[in-house]
Motif scaffolding. Sequence first.
Motif, mmCIF file in Angstrom:
data_model
loop_
_atom_site.group_PDB
_atom_site.id
_atom_site.type_symbol
_atom_site.label_atom_id
_atom_site.label_comp_id
_atom_site.label_asym_id
_atom_site.label_seq_id
_atom_site.Cartn_x
_atom_site.Cartn_y
_atom_site.Cartn_z
ATOM 1 N N UNK A 1 0.854 -1.188 0.000
ATOM 2 C CA UNK A 1 0.000 0.000 0.000
ATOM 3 C C UNK A 1 0.886 1.233 0.000
ATOM 4 N N UNK A 2 0.318 2.359 -0.449
ATOM 5 C CA UNK A 2 1.045 3.617 -0.464
ATOM 6 C C UNK A 2 0.303 4.629 0.396
ATOM 7 N N UNK A 3 1.090 5.333 1.233
ATOM 8 C CA UNK A 3 0.558 6.369 2.111
ATOM 9 C C UNK A 3 1.216 7.694 1.743
ATOM 10 N N UNK A 4 0.506 8.795 2.013
ATOM 11 C CA UNK A 4 0.948 10.107 1.548
ATOM 12 C C UNK A 4 0.988 11.097 2.709
ATOM 13 N N UNK A 5 2.011 11.950 2.692
ATOM 14 C CA UNK A 5 2.198 12.953 3.745
ATOM 15 C C UNK A 5 2.582 14.270 3.080
ATOM 16 N N UNK A 6 1.977 15.366 3.525
ATOM 17 C CA UNK A 6 2.400 16.672 3.023
ATOM 18 C C UNK A 6 2.060 17.755 4.034
ATOM 19 N N UNK A 7 2.804 18.861 3.963
ATOM 20 C CA UNK A 7 2.505 20.026 4.776
ATOM 21 C C UNK A 7 1.105 20.521 4.393
ATOM 22 N N UNK A 8 0.278 20.748 5.377
ATOM 23 C CA UNK A 8 -1.097 21.158 5.100
ATOM 24 C C UNK A 8 -2.075 20.008 5.087
ATOM 25 N N UNK A 9 -1.569 18.770 5.190
ATOM 26 C CA UNK A 9 -2.461 17.620 5.297
ATOM 27 C C UNK A 9 -3.044 17.539 6.695
ATOM 28 N N UNK A 10 -3.756 16.458 6.962
ATOM 29 C CA UNK A 10 -4.382 16.271 8.268
ATOM 30 C C UNK A 10 -4.236 14.819 8.700
ATOM 31 N N UNK A 11 -3.874 14.615 9.953
ATOM 32 C CA UNK A 11 -3.772 13.250 10.462
ATOM 33 C C UNK A 11 -5.138 12.610 10.664
ATOM 34 N N UNK A 12 -6.214 13.379 10.443
ATOM 35 C CA UNK A 12 -7.564 12.815 10.465
ATOM 36 C C UNK A 12 -7.971 12.272 9.098
ATOM 37 N N UNK A 13 -7.152 12.544 8.071
ATOM 38 C CA UNK A 13 -7.440 12.034 6.733
ATOM 39 C C UNK A 13 -7.168 10.540 6.646
ATOM 40 N N UNK A 14 -7.536 9.961 5.498
ATOM 41 C CA UNK A 14 -7.260 8.545 5.254
ATOM 42 C C UNK A 14 -5.803 8.309 4.867
ATOM 43 N N UNK A 15 -5.150 9.326 4.266
ATOM 44 C CA UNK A 15 -3.737 9.221 3.938
ATOM 45 C C UNK A 15 -3.413 8.332 2.758
ATOM 46 N N UNK A 16 -4.427 7.880 2.003
ATOM 47 C CA UNK A 16 -4.170 6.940 0.915
ATOM 48 C C UNK A 16 -4.158 7.605 -0.460
ATOM 49 N N UNK A 17 -4.074 8.939 -0.498
ATOM 50 C CA UNK A 17 -3.975 9.695 -1.745
ATOM 51 C C UNK A 17 -3.421 11.070 -1.391
ATOM 52 N N UNK A 18 -2.782 11.732 -2.372
ATOM 53 C CA UNK A 18 -2.269 13.062 -2.096
ATOM 54 C C UNK A 18 -3.377 14.024 -1.658
ATOM 55 N N UNK A 19 -4.576 13.845 -2.162
ATOM 56 C CA UNK A 19 -5.667 14.762 -1.827
ATOM 57 C C UNK A 19 -6.140 14.603 -0.392
ATOM 58 N N UNK A 20 -5.826 13.472 0.228
ATOM 59 C CA UNK A 20 -6.212 13.230 1.627
ATOM 60 C C UNK A 20 -4.970 12.823 2.429
#
Length: 549
Positions: free
Chosen positions: A9-28
């Motif tokens: 699986x691939x997980x995504x992290x970026x400045x401005x993201x949220x740890x409440x997101x699903x993290x499975x796409x750049x948009x979340x």
Amino acid sequence: MSGGMAAADTWYVKIGGSDLNDGDDWSVAFATIQTAIDSASDNDMIKVAEGTYLPTQASGSGPETKTFRLENGKLVLLLGGFPTNATANTIQNPDLYPTVLSGDLANDDPPAGSGDNSENAYHVVSLIGTTNAAKVDGFIIERGNADNLSVDGGDGGGVYIARDGSGSYCSGVIQNCEIRSCYAHQGGGLVVNGDLGGPRSEPSIRTIFVHDNDASRGAAGLEFRESAPEVADCVIVDNTGQSDGVGVRMTEPPLPETGEQLARLLNCTVAFNRCTGSNAVGGVTLYGGSSGDDQLLIENCILSGNESWDGDDGFYEQLWVASDNGWDPVQMNYSNVSGTYSGPSLGTGNINDADPGFVSTEPNDPSSGDFRLSPSSPCINAGHPDDSRLPADLYDADYDNVTTSEELPDRDRLPRREQCRVDMGAFEFRIACPWDLDADGNVGAPDLAILLGLWGSCAEPCIADFDCSGSVGSPDLAILLGAWGACNPAPFAGGGESSAMAFEGAATSPAELAALLGFSSIEEFAFWLGECDPAVREAILSGLMGGGW
């Protein structure tokens, strides 16, 4: 160790993201790397967008124990160097999108801040009990401060790799990273602690830049204990320490058995590291054991400008080998050691005490220099002639998704062998247009004259032996004719833009001349031309040039 397994699986992290997101796409995407690690399982991939990230989870008592930790069950691919607007198909580029893992927990270190590093994380990145299925790739790792001897022995300010108790693994891949401005008692930039016994420790340290780190007792750059690392295509410069092996220090690498490797230092540049303690070495140190067998291979490396404790040639600056019973545990081949050394007798193909010819060096700030090779460098085409000895690109350092049939690229992530022989050091010398033998920007009559003047057996380095056959002949002629015209960096360019000189106006390039004479290709024409009597060949080529050449 194997090259790792396909990511699940691939997980995504970026400045401005949220740890409440699903993290499975750049948009979340998640906001913190730790949330992605917590969500991941073995063989997962974590992609991190540009920006600066701090560790958020403590591994012991006190905030200084916060670290980005990979461990058994978290054998993930941690990848930096993505833009904030990345899509699913965006390829890593750490040079364009710097992604920083910082140990400066208070964000107050100079020069930007007015504080100090007393509260910084002991280890910025930790790999505990991991195999080479764990990879950290594409990050700047900075500002770790392993100043507490009671925590992991004060080891590894930037990266700390160790066993998770006796019998566990102690490996991992650190690739395409920059490790800077870290401190430790031992291993300011990186430590691999293979003590305690267990499976063989064979970490892979590849295409990294290690600079401006400090240590009080051990290596300031890279330190390895009872480990057989592969350190390849790395630049280790401008580190400062008070004990032996400021740049690289290895202590009792384990002996190889069938199918296992020696500890290896390959195609590395170790330069301008400074030792400020007494009777100690600035460059590379090996503490061997008493077995009488080889423990370290140094090949295609440059050791230059490192300083011993007294700042001159009074002690061994570049390399020191210490072993029981006076035996020599090092193989060193096709390397440039410019300065004093002790231990190994120089083996095959080495250059002793020659200026490596870096593009630029900055005496007051060595790490800002350019450690690529200038055209006059004796290290060009001076590496080992057997390409099979080059490390393979097992962990996709050039980001082309090929890991089975390629050589590891150089520190610029460009092909390792540019000409007939690999170069010494971390960077391969580049020639934009190797067929332009007179360097006038055009492949034409003067270049053809140079090639014909070298026809036949040609000793290295031979600038016209384009096919690396050891002689200049019709295949090389075909390559040159195929690149005719304005200089084009691609071989067999079909003639390119025509030279101003033409064949009686009927053929404006060698390709057209070949067709006019009834040949199906330039290669066929060149082979036939190469078999001609030299006088006939000269007459034909003179006609091609439209007169004297």
